[in-house]
Scaffold this active site. Structure first.
Site, PDB file in Angstrom:
ATOM      1  N   HIS A 158     -19.656  18.271  -7.214  1.00 23.21           N
ATOM      2  CA  HIS A 158     -18.665  17.464  -7.953  1.00 23.21           C
ATOM      3  C   HIS A 158     -17.978  16.455  -7.034  1.00 23.21           C
ATOM      4  CE1 HIS A 158     -19.014  20.675 -11.042  1.00 23.21           C
ATOM      5  NE2 HIS A 158     -19.035  21.472  -9.986  1.00 23.21           N
ATOM      6  N   SER A 279     -17.935 -10.958   3.898  1.00 18.16           N
ATOM      7  CA  SER A 279     -17.377 -11.569   2.701  1.00 18.16           C
ATOM      8  C   SER A 279     -16.966 -12.991   3.040  1.00 18.16           C
ATOM      9  CB  SER A 279     -16.156 -10.771   2.239  1.00 18.16           C
ATOM     10  OG  SER A 279     -15.298 -11.586   1.475  1.00 18.16           O
ATOM     11  N   LYS A 285     -14.344  -7.726   6.070  1.00 18.23           N
ATOM     12  CA  LYS A 285     -15.340  -6.971   5.322  1.00 18.23           C
ATOM     13  C   LYS A 285     -16.702  -6.859   6.010  1.00 18.23           C
ATOM     14  CE  LYS A 285     -15.241  -6.193   1.210  1.00 18.23           C
ATOM     15  NZ  LYS A 285     -15.072  -4.992   0.400  1.00 18.23           N
ATOM     16  N   GLU A 292     -26.833  -1.225  -1.451  1.00 20.66           N
ATOM     17  CA  GLU A 292     -26.381  -1.637  -2.789  1.00 20.66           C
ATOM     18  C   GLU A 292     -27.509  -2.318  -3.559  1.00 20.66           C
ATOM     19  OE1 GLU A 292     -21.615  -2.404  -2.050  1.00 20.66           O
ATOM     20  OE2 GLU A 292     -22.995  -4.061  -1.847  1.00 20.66           O
TER      21      GLU A 292
END
Ligand code: ARG
Length: 459
Positions: A158, A279, A285, A292
């Site tokens: 979980h 970024s 970043k 991804e």
């Protein structure tokens, strides 16, 4: 090159210009050219062996096809949309080159068995490349698992801390997922390697062909049993897309974990700069773009599986033009699976593990609560009662903002008098993972043994 349609005989009006472009597949199926030529050479060889073509005609055909292949490889072949597809482009160029003999190549054959043969030859080759790429990723995971066999991290259920595990054990879970994918690809290759050629348009041919010979020439296991099924069957494509989808689902899950682990909140791993981007607005970043993108690409591959299933679901026997739509989903699946495997395998050796951060995280969240319960059981407490006792100890720790291992022996004994000083051997992370010392368990020694067995399995 002449653009005269090879089927023009029964037509009196030209094809509508838009329809011509709409029905053409040459822009994408030209990728099958080397396999189309391989299939044609085998077909011509068989026809000559059966006395259907002369040896001179056969030699002219083979010579011409090889010259066409060289032109295609050199980027000098002018593909024509008016000639619809890869098959008619090549056949027309052959006739331009060698004359009458070129027109005889299509004897006893149809584009229906031809295209089904081409796609199978192509996919057979791609399956080998995919399996090599998959093995490379598996080897990278084995190296990482071995390197991090002793590294302790929290294991999750979980996404909540459950029990301590080793990072190497987690990598071996990834390995096993991919090992099943490998098995599915091997299995799929068995059904790919059946030859449609000889089925002709749908019913077979009246020429005395030798399908076993052609199958041997093309290294197929056997000719397809039924001509109707042979030209119509795309199960092999669906099966491949299904295996590819499961593989991409696995890569997506692995990517998701890397993305989570590389966040500032987790800080378990750092991905090499070469697999991340920045970024344009936020200077701080470093984004895990590669995982991804792989996670995102799983979506298009699942889509291709659905496209192929839907393509086939209402088709009556035998060939229908619908089947031309099988190619783009298949090509795109292969390209994205190969790309994803390559980049994942390149990325894995460059993963830095932050052992301290993983350890600190494993110390939070009462990861050794089960070990304390098991300890009480060994001292004679029934498991359900032990569960209850440890639950109360955990509630106490939550209140005190501390971990079980931070409690003194006296504190612990307030929950159960059977607890002795040896309890601390079990409450440590090392004690917890070392205790799971059986095949499939997380103990470092088991991880090393699993890596060794895995190396044997894949060699
Ligand atoms: N381009 C076609 C395909 O990809 C080749 C087979 C065409 N056959 C036909 N009967 N129109 O399926």
């Amino acid at each position: 090159m002449s653009d005269k349609k090879l089927w023009a005989g029964r037509f009196s009006e030209p094809t509508d210009a838009f329809v011509e472009a709409f029905t053409a597949s040459v822009e994408f199926d030209q990728r099958l050219a080397p396999y189309d030529i391989q299939g044609s050479i085998a077909h011509a060889t068989m026809l000559a062996r059966q006395g259907i073509l002369s040896e001179t005609e056969r030699d002219a055909i083979i010579g011409g096809l090889l010259r066409i292949l060289a032109r295609i490889d050199a980027g000098e072949f002018a593909w024509s949309v008016a000639l619809e597809d890869v098959h008619m482009n090549i056949e027309s160029a052959l006739t331009d080159d060698i004359g009458i003999a070129g027109k005889k190549l299509h004897t006893g054959r149809s584009r229906n068995d031809q295209v089904a043969t081409d796609v199978r030859l192509w996919l057979r080759a791609e399956l080998i490349d995919i399996r090599i790429a998959l093995r490379r990723l598996q080897r990278a995971l084995l190296d990482l698992a071995e390197r991090e066999a002793d590294t302790i991290m929290p294991g999750f259920t979980h996404l909540q801390t459950a029990q301590p595990i080793t990072f190497g054990h987690h990598m071996m879970a990834w390995f096993e997922m991919l090992e099943r994918d490998h098995g599915r690809l091997v299995d799929c290759a068995v059904r790919v390697n059946v030859m449609p050629l000889g089925a002709a348009a749908l019913a077979g041919t009246s020429y005395p062909i030798d399908r076993d010979f052609a199958a041997r020439e093309l290294a197929f296991d056997r000719p397809a049993e039924n001509s109707l099924d042979a030209v119509s069957d795309r199960d092999f494509a669906i099966e491949f897309a299904a295996a590819a989808s499961i593989l991409m689902m696995h890569l997506s899950r692995m990517s998701e974990e890397l993305i989570i682990w590389s966040s500032a909140q987790f800080g378990f791993v750092t991905l090499s700069d070469s697999f991340c981007t920045g970024s344009s607005i936020m200077p701080q970043k470093k984004n895990p773009d590669v995982p991804e993108l792989i996670r995102g690409k799983s979506g298009r591959v699942f889509g291709h599986l659905m496209a192929l299933l839907t393509l086939m679901k209402s088709q009556p026997l035998a060939y229908n033009k619908d089947n031309q739509e099988d190619k783009e989903p298949l090509f795109d699946t292969v390209d994205n699976v190969k790309g994803s495997l390559k980049v994942f395998a390149d990325m894995v050796p460059a993963i830095t593990c932050h052992r301290d951060a993983m350890r600190a995280a494993a110390l939070k969240g009462f990861a050794t609560a089960t070990d304390l319960a098991d300890y009480l059981v060994r001292k004679g407490t029934p498991f359900r009662d032990a569960h209850e006792v440890v639950g109360r100890a955990v509630a106490h720790c939550v209140q005190q903002s501390c971990d079980l291992a931070d409690l003194s022996l006296q504190d612990l004994q307030r929950f159960s008098p059977t607890i002795d000083a040896d309890v601390f051997d079990f409450l440590t992370l090392e004690g917890s993972v070392a205790a799971r010392n059986h095949v499939g368990g997380t103990a470092p020694s088991q991880v090393r043994a699993a890596v060794a067995r895995a190396r044997e399995r894949i060699d």
